[in-house]
Design a protein around this motif. Structure first.
Motif, PDB file in Angstrom:
ATOM      1  N   MET A  68     -51.308  31.878  67.234  1.00  0.00           N
ATOM      2  CA  MET A  68     -51.456  32.760  66.090  1.00  0.00           C
ATOM      3  C   MET A  68     -52.352  32.117  65.027  1.00  0.00           C
ATOM      4  O   MET A  68     -53.213  32.783  64.449  1.00  0.00           O
ATOM      5  CB  MET A  68     -50.087  33.083  65.507  1.00  0.00           C
ATOM      6  N   LYS A  72     -55.738  33.422  63.295  1.00  0.00           N
ATOM      7  CA  LYS A  72     -55.786  33.632  61.844  1.00  0.00           C
ATOM      8  C   LYS A  72     -56.858  32.783  61.176  1.00  0.00           C
ATOM      9  O   LYS A  72     -57.576  33.253  60.290  1.00  0.00           O
ATOM     10  CB  LYS A  72     -54.430  33.288  61.213  1.00  0.00           C
ATOM     11  N   LYS A  75     -60.265  34.132  61.942  1.00  0.00           N
ATOM     12  CA  LYS A  75     -60.521  35.317  61.127  1.00  0.00           C
ATOM     13  C   LYS A  75     -60.856  34.910  59.688  1.00  0.00           C
ATOM     14  O   LYS A  75     -61.772  35.469  59.078  1.00  0.00           O
ATOM     15  CB  LYS A  75     -59.293  36.232  61.153  1.00  0.00           C
ATOM     16  N   ALA A  76     -60.127  33.929  59.179  1.00  0.00           N
ATOM     17  CA  ALA A  76     -60.377  33.454  57.818  1.00  0.00           C
ATOM     18  C   ALA A  76     -61.792  32.881  57.710  1.00  0.00           C
ATOM     19  O   ALA A  76     -62.495  33.120  56.720  1.00  0.00           O
ATOM     20  CB  ALA A  76     -59.337  32.402  57.424  1.00  0.00           C
ATOM     21  N   LEU A 144     -55.356  32.936  53.971  1.00  0.00           N
ATOM     22  CA  LEU A 144     -54.202  32.974  54.880  1.00  0.00           C
ATOM     23  C   LEU A 144     -52.939  33.413  54.164  1.00  0.00           C
ATOM     24  O   LEU A 144     -52.044  33.993  54.781  1.00  0.00           O
ATOM     25  CB  LEU A 144     -53.989  31.594  55.511  1.00  0.00           C
ATOM     26  N   VAL A 148     -51.801  40.818  54.525  1.00  0.00           N
ATOM     27  CA  VAL A 148     -52.760  41.477  55.437  1.00  0.00           C
ATOM     28  C   VAL A 148     -52.895  42.956  55.095  1.00  0.00           C
ATOM     29  O   VAL A 148     -51.892  43.630  54.907  1.00  0.00           O
ATOM     30  CB  VAL A 148     -52.305  41.321  56.905  1.00  0.00           C
TER      31      VAL A 148
END
Ligand code: ZN
Length: 148
Positions: A68, A72, A75-76, A144, A148
């Motif tokens: 995960m 994440k 994506k960040a 983070l 979301v």
């Protein structure tokens, strides 16, 4: 494991570039440290907290969090740092404590410099000092932590 670099880093015995981006009981996420040399901005490490050498030794609880965080943090890097691609690999030949490298590739990186090691050779690669690394870590941490 008394002389393991990563275990020592987690227990605070070694100071490295930047600040922690994320930490829980299973993983630690931070920026790579190059021993005082300028850092390629956006070379992130996800460390497993437990001292095991390879991906195949994670239990499923650890694997869930590890996977995960891989998604994440990638994506960040794309959203916050505008990376266009994320390289990832586990080597572990020099430090036998599971850690995954995530390396951002930024737009306009010439194809000759594509690859998790080659991006470092690009003369226009975004290199930075410890202050830059701290700023980048702070932005990723904020991303983070935002809902979301
Ligand atoms: Zn270790």
């Amino acid at each position: 494991m008394g002389d393991c670099f990563i275990c020592n880093k987690h227990s605070g015995n070694i100071q490295t570039s930047g600040i922690s981006i994320y930490e829980d009981e299973f993983v630690y996420v931070g920026h790579i440290d190059r021993n005082g040399n300028p850092n390629y901005l956006g070379h992130i490490m996800i460390d497993l907290k437990r001292h095991v050498p390879t991906l195949g030794e994670m239990n499923m609880e650890e694997a869930k969090v590890f996977g995960m965080m891989m998604a994440k943090v990638s994506k960040a890097l794309m959203e916050s740092e505008k990376a266009e691609h994320i390289y990832s690999f586990v080597a572990g030949d020099s430090v036998p404590h599971l850690h995954m490298h995530l390396v951002a590739r930024y737009p306009n990186t010439p194809k000759d410099y594509w690859g998790p090691n080659a991006v470092y050779e690009w003369p226009d690669a975004p290199m930075g000092n410890n202050e830059d690394v701290i700023a980048l870590c702070s932005r990723l941490k904020l991303y983070l932590e935002s809902p979301v």
